[in-house]
Enzyme design. Structure first.
Site, PDB file in Angstrom:
ATOM      1  N   LYS A 182       8.855  -4.997  90.433  1.00  0.00           N
ATOM      2  CA  LYS A 182       8.849  -3.581  90.029  1.00  0.00           C
ATOM      3  C   LYS A 182       7.859  -3.361  88.876  1.00  0.00           C
ATOM      4  CE  LYS A 182      11.181  -0.693  91.415  1.00  0.00           C
ATOM      5  NZ  LYS A 182      10.994   0.246  92.551  1.00  0.00           N
ATOM      6  N   THR A 241      12.517   1.017  87.318  1.00  0.00           N
ATOM      7  CA  THR A 241      13.817   0.592  86.803  1.00  0.00           C
ATOM      8  C   THR A 241      13.697   0.138  85.351  1.00  0.00           C
ATOM      9  OG1 THR A 241      15.418  -1.214  86.961  1.00  0.00           O
ATOM     10  CG2 THR A 241      13.294  -1.625  87.951  1.00  0.00           C
ATOM     11  N   ASP A 242      14.795   0.262  84.615  1.00  0.00           N
ATOM     12  CA  ASP A 242      14.800  -0.250  83.232  1.00  0.00           C
ATOM     13  C   ASP A 242      14.713  -1.774  83.203  1.00  0.00           C
ATOM     14  OD1 ASP A 242      17.357  -0.853  84.179  1.00  0.00           O
ATOM     15  OD2 ASP A 242      18.426   0.059  82.489  1.00  0.00           O
ATOM     16  N   GLU A 243      14.909  -2.410  84.376  1.00  0.00           N
ATOM     17  CA  GLU A 243      14.899  -3.881  84.400  1.00  0.00           C
ATOM     18  C   GLU A 243      13.513  -4.444  84.086  1.00  0.00           C
ATOM     19  OE1 GLU A 243      17.311  -5.760  87.418  1.00  0.00           O
ATOM     20  OE2 GLU A 243      18.520  -3.960  87.644  1.00  0.00           O
ATOM     21  N   TYR A 263      12.862  -9.639  91.349  1.00  0.00           N
ATOM     22  CA  TYR A 263      12.972  -8.191  91.587  1.00  0.00           C
ATOM     23  C   TYR A 263      12.281  -7.407  90.476  1.00  0.00           C
ATOM     24  CZ  TYR A 263      15.018  -3.530  91.215  1.00  0.00           C
ATOM     25  OH  TYR A 263      15.189  -2.180  91.059  1.00  0.00           O
TER      26      TYR A 263
HETATM   27  P1  NAD Z   1      18.357   0.655  98.410  1.00  0.00           P
HETATM   28  O1  NAD Z   1      18.181  -0.819  98.589  1.00  0.00           O
HETATM   29  O2  NAD Z   1      19.705   1.264  98.582  1.00  0.00           O
HETATM   30  O3  NAD Z   1      17.372   1.440  99.399  1.00  0.00           O
HETATM   31  C1  NAD Z   1      16.052   1.035  99.633  1.00  0.00           C
HETATM   32  C2  NAD Z   1      15.555   1.786 100.867  1.00  0.00           C
HETATM   33  O4  NAD Z   1      14.186   1.415 101.074  1.00  0.00           O
HETATM   34  C3  NAD Z   1      16.314   1.437 102.160  1.00  0.00           C
HETATM   35  O5  NAD Z   1      16.572   2.609 102.899  1.00  0.00           O
HETATM   36  C4  NAD Z   1      15.343   0.536 102.907  1.00  0.00           C
HETATM   37  O6  NAD Z   1      15.484   0.631 104.329  1.00  0.00           O
HETATM   38  C5  NAD Z   1      14.004   1.084 102.448  1.00  0.00           C
HETATM   39  N1  NAD Z   1      12.922   0.097 102.533  1.00  0.00           N
HETATM   40  C6  NAD Z   1      12.952  -1.189 102.087  1.00  0.00           C
HETATM   41  N2  NAD Z   1      11.766  -1.785 102.359  1.00  0.00           N
HETATM   42  C7  NAD Z   1      10.992  -0.839 102.957  1.00  0.00           C
HETATM   43  C8  NAD Z   1       9.666  -0.846 103.444  1.00  0.00           C
HETATM   44  N3  NAD Z   1       8.904  -1.950 103.383  1.00  0.00           N
HETATM   45  N4  NAD Z   1       9.166   0.292 103.985  1.00  0.00           N
HETATM   46  C9  NAD Z   1       9.939   1.407 104.070  1.00  0.00           C
HETATM   47  N5  NAD Z   1      11.201   1.464 103.643  1.00  0.00           N
HETATM   48  C10 NAD Z   1      11.718   0.346 103.081  1.00  0.00           C
HETATM   49  O7  NAD Z   1      17.769   0.963  96.954  1.00  0.00           O
HETATM   50  P2  NAD Z   1      18.235   2.045  95.878  1.00  0.00           P
HETATM   51  O8  NAD Z   1      19.312   1.480  95.057  1.00  0.00           O
HETATM   52  O9  NAD Z   1      18.381   3.352  96.535  1.00  0.00           O
HETATM   53  O10 NAD Z   1      16.928   2.080  94.963  1.00  0.00           O
HETATM   54  C11 NAD Z   1      15.849   2.958  95.266  1.00  0.00           C
HETATM   55  C12 NAD Z   1      14.757   2.742  94.233  1.00  0.00           C
HETATM   56  O11 NAD Z   1      15.262   3.008  92.928  1.00  0.00           O
HETATM   57  C13 NAD Z   1      14.219   1.316  94.208  1.00  0.00           C
HETATM   58  O12 NAD Z   1      12.833   1.388  94.045  1.00  0.00           O
HETATM   59  C14 NAD Z   1      14.870   0.707  92.995  1.00  0.00           C
HETATM   60  O13 NAD Z   1      14.026  -0.262  92.433  1.00  0.00           O
HETATM   61  C15 NAD Z   1      15.015   1.900  92.078  1.00  0.00           C
HETATM   62  N6  NAD Z   1      16.143   1.858  91.135  1.00  0.00           N
HETATM   63  C16 NAD Z   1      17.412   1.598  91.567  1.00  0.00           C
HETATM   64  C17 NAD Z   1      18.463   1.625  90.658  1.00  0.00           C
HETATM   65  C18 NAD Z   1      19.886   1.393  91.100  1.00  0.00           C
HETATM   66  O14 NAD Z   1      20.792   1.316  90.249  1.00  0.00           O
HETATM   67  N7  NAD Z   1      20.173   1.292  92.393  1.00  0.00           N
HETATM   68  C19 NAD Z   1      18.217   1.896  89.304  1.00  0.00           C
HETATM   69  C20 NAD Z   1      16.900   2.157  88.902  1.00  0.00           C
HETATM   70  C21 NAD Z   1      15.881   2.138  89.829  1.00  0.00           C
HETATM   71  P1  TYD Z   2      24.064  -5.159  90.347  1.00  0.00           P
HETATM   72  O1  TYD Z   2      24.887  -4.056  90.884  1.00  0.00           O
HETATM   73  O2  TYD Z   2      23.557  -6.219  91.260  1.00  0.00           O
HETATM   74  O3  TYD Z   2      22.866  -4.473  89.551  1.00  0.00           O
HETATM   75  P2  TYD Z   2      21.754  -5.140  88.545  1.00  0.00           P
HETATM   76  O4  TYD Z   2      21.863  -6.602  88.587  1.00  0.00           O
HETATM   77  O5  TYD Z   2      20.474  -4.645  89.129  1.00  0.00           O
HETATM   78  O6  TYD Z   2      22.071  -4.575  87.194  1.00  0.00           O
HETATM   79  O7  TYD Z   2      24.905  -5.880  89.212  1.00  0.00           O
HETATM   80  C1  TYD Z   2      25.395  -5.181  88.082  1.00  0.00           C
HETATM   81  C2  TYD Z   2      26.056  -6.187  87.168  1.00  0.00           C
HETATM   82  O8  TYD Z   2      27.214  -6.706  87.821  1.00  0.00           O
HETATM   83  C3  TYD Z   2      25.188  -7.387  86.850  1.00  0.00           C
HETATM   84  O9  TYD Z   2      25.415  -7.777  85.490  1.00  0.00           O
HETATM   85  C4  TYD Z   2      25.676  -8.465  87.784  1.00  0.00           C
HETATM   86  C5  TYD Z   2      27.147  -8.133  87.949  1.00  0.00           C
HETATM   87  N1  TYD Z   2      27.755  -8.499  89.254  1.00  0.00           N
HETATM   88  C6  TYD Z   2      28.941  -9.243  89.287  1.00  0.00           C
HETATM   89  O10 TYD Z   2      29.511  -9.608  88.239  1.00  0.00           O
HETATM   90  N2  TYD Z   2      29.470  -9.563  90.504  1.00  0.00           N
HETATM   91  C7  TYD Z   2      28.872  -9.193  91.672  1.00  0.00           C
HETATM   92  O11 TYD Z   2      29.409  -9.548  92.762  1.00  0.00           O
HETATM   93  C8  TYD Z   2      27.679  -8.409  91.627  1.00  0.00           C
HETATM   94  C9  TYD Z   2      26.997  -7.971  92.885  1.00  0.00           C
HETATM   95  C10 TYD Z   2      27.159  -8.086  90.383  1.00  0.00           C
END
Ligand code: NAD
Ligand code: TYD
Length: 340
Positions: free
Chosen positions: A158, A126-128, A154
């Site tokens: 990562k 992640t970019d985070e 978090y």
């Molecule tokens: P999500 O929370 O929707 O899904 C995570 C999945 O992993 C779920 O299906 C969960 O059951 C499974 N999981 C959790 N712990 C586990 C374990 N110990 N063993 C096996 N499975 C397990 O997450 P997402 O938003 O789909 O993100 C997927 C990946 O992409 C993550 O690594 C996250 O850090 C990264 N990512 C997400 C975003 C975003 O905007 N959502 C952006 C950049 C990177």
């Molecule tokens: P989120 O979807 O949790 O992603 P991330 O924190 O990983 O970027 O949140 C996106 C942005 O929205 C973040 O600045 C926090 C804000 N946010 C709210 O303002 N209200 C909410 O209820 C949630 C879940 C997030």
């Protein structure tokens, strides 16, 4: 036929990736390993059951014996790791499980890759991990050279996984790549995250809780564009390299929430401003030059189109998100947002 292990394939991005890969590569077979935590939804993958190019295994990436057994059974050509605890707010409440899954789980997967002839490993990061950028410096972006400077448990977990992944490359020659993507949105997004929470709350006539003043900025990417980026990295990415994925689509949270309300034909009256997230990152913004110049990637979906499609998807799939927003989720919601 190539067999790819997709860990976390029942989650948001993982499930989109599974569908993307099966659709675009007739010579690819997918094995999903997923623990089905609160964020995993088996219903998402159910239509694939029984198909020859798909297998689902319920299991935890931190379970070394189970992971090794699966690697013994299957001859994986590559592993793409999506499995993670992914919600910043939950990491503030309960950091431990983030370290367990996001760091120790990655170690187990890397060990399994090593023990099975150095299987190709792609870590979805992640970019985070770069921390945040100031709101008043729109000229600054994250490049792959930006130092890691994490803010939340978090992002720290990562970053730990990224460093471990690169260490396995350097020390053991494990063939790894890493992608660091900006915020995704699209179908199957768990409704605790900003965009699906706001869409579904608005559809249910609930309040829309915006943290602080809603000025924080995120760089939004439609999930399908992220899936294509990972596919390109698997095919042509250089081993040992990190690739930033993002589409220069920065919006403040308030802008995003207002755009959602507009698409749903609603006014702003249900927006409420709630207590800010501790350590809240101000702005994320990716410089995707490396993806573009090395792999020819650029986003195909504009924010306007992607958000319209996403809102339409949540309108048409109440059967997917309504059960998700009941049960244990309600306890989390109450603990986090109070009576909002
Ligand atoms: P999500 O929370 O929707 O899904 C995570 C999945 O992993 C779920 O299906 C969960 O059951 C499974 N999981 C959790 N712990 C586990 C374990 N110990 N063993 C096996 N499975 C397990 O997450 P997402 O938003 O789909 O993100 C997927 C990946 O992409 C993550 O690594 C996250 O850090 C990264 N990512 C997400 C975003 C975003 O905007 N959502 C952006 C950049 C990177
Ligand atoms: P989120 O979807 O949790 O992603 P991330 O924190 O990983 O970027 O949140 C996106 C942005 O929205 C973040 O600045 C926090 C804000 N946010 C709210 O303002 N209200 C909410 O209820 C949630 C879940 C997030």
């Amino acid at each position: 036929m190539k067999t790819i292990l997709v860990t976390g394939g029942a989650g948001f991005i993982g499930s989109n990736f599974v569908y993307y890969m099966l659709r675009t590569h007739p010579n690819v077979r997918i094995v999903v390993l997923d623990a089905l935590t609160y964020a995993g939804n088996f219903q998402t993958l159910e239509p694939l059951l029984g198909q020859a190019r798909f297998r689902f295994v319920r299991g935890d990436i931190t379970d070394r014996a189970a992971v090794m057994r699966l690697f013994d059974e299957e001859r994986f050509d590559a592993v793409v790791n999506f499995a993670a605890e992914s919600h910043v707010d939950r990491s503030i409440d309960t950091p431990e499980v983030f370290l367990k899954t996001n760091v120790l789980g990655v170690q187990v997967l890397l060990d399994a890759c090593r023990a099975h002839g150095n299987v190709r490993f792609h870590q979805v990061s992640t970019d985070e991990v770069y921390g945040d950028l100031p709101l008043d410096r729109p000229d600054l972006f994250f490049t792959e050279e930006t130092p890691l400077r994490t803010s939340s448990p978090y992002s720290a977990s990562k970053a730990g996984a990224d460093l471990l992944t690169l260490a396995y490359y350097r020390t053991f020659g494990t063939p790894v790549t890493i992608s660091r993507c900006s915020n995704n949105y699209g179908p199957y997004h768990f409704p605790e995250k900003l965009i699906p929470l706001m869409i579904t709350n608005a559809m249910e006539g609930k309040k829309l809780p915006v943290y602080g003043e809603g000025k924080n900025v995120r760089d939004w990417l439609f999930v399908k564009d992220h899936c294509r980026a990972i596919d390109l990295i698997l095919q042509g990415g250089r081993i040992g390299e990190v690739y930033n994925v993002g589409g220069h689509n920065e919006r403040s949270n308030l802008e995003v929430v207002r755009a959602i309300l507009h698409l749903l034909g609603k006014d702003d009256s249900d927006i409420i401003f709630v207590r800010d997230r501790p350590g809240h990152d101000l702005r994320y913004a990716i410089d995707p030059t490396k993806m573009r110049t090395e792999l020819g990637w650029k986003p195909e979906t504009t924010f306007e189109t992607g958000l319209r499609q996403t809102v339409a998807w949540y309108r048409e799939h109440r059967d997917w998100w309504e059960p998700v927003k009941s049960g244990a989720y309600l306890d989390y919601y109450k603990a986090h947002y109070g009576d909002a």
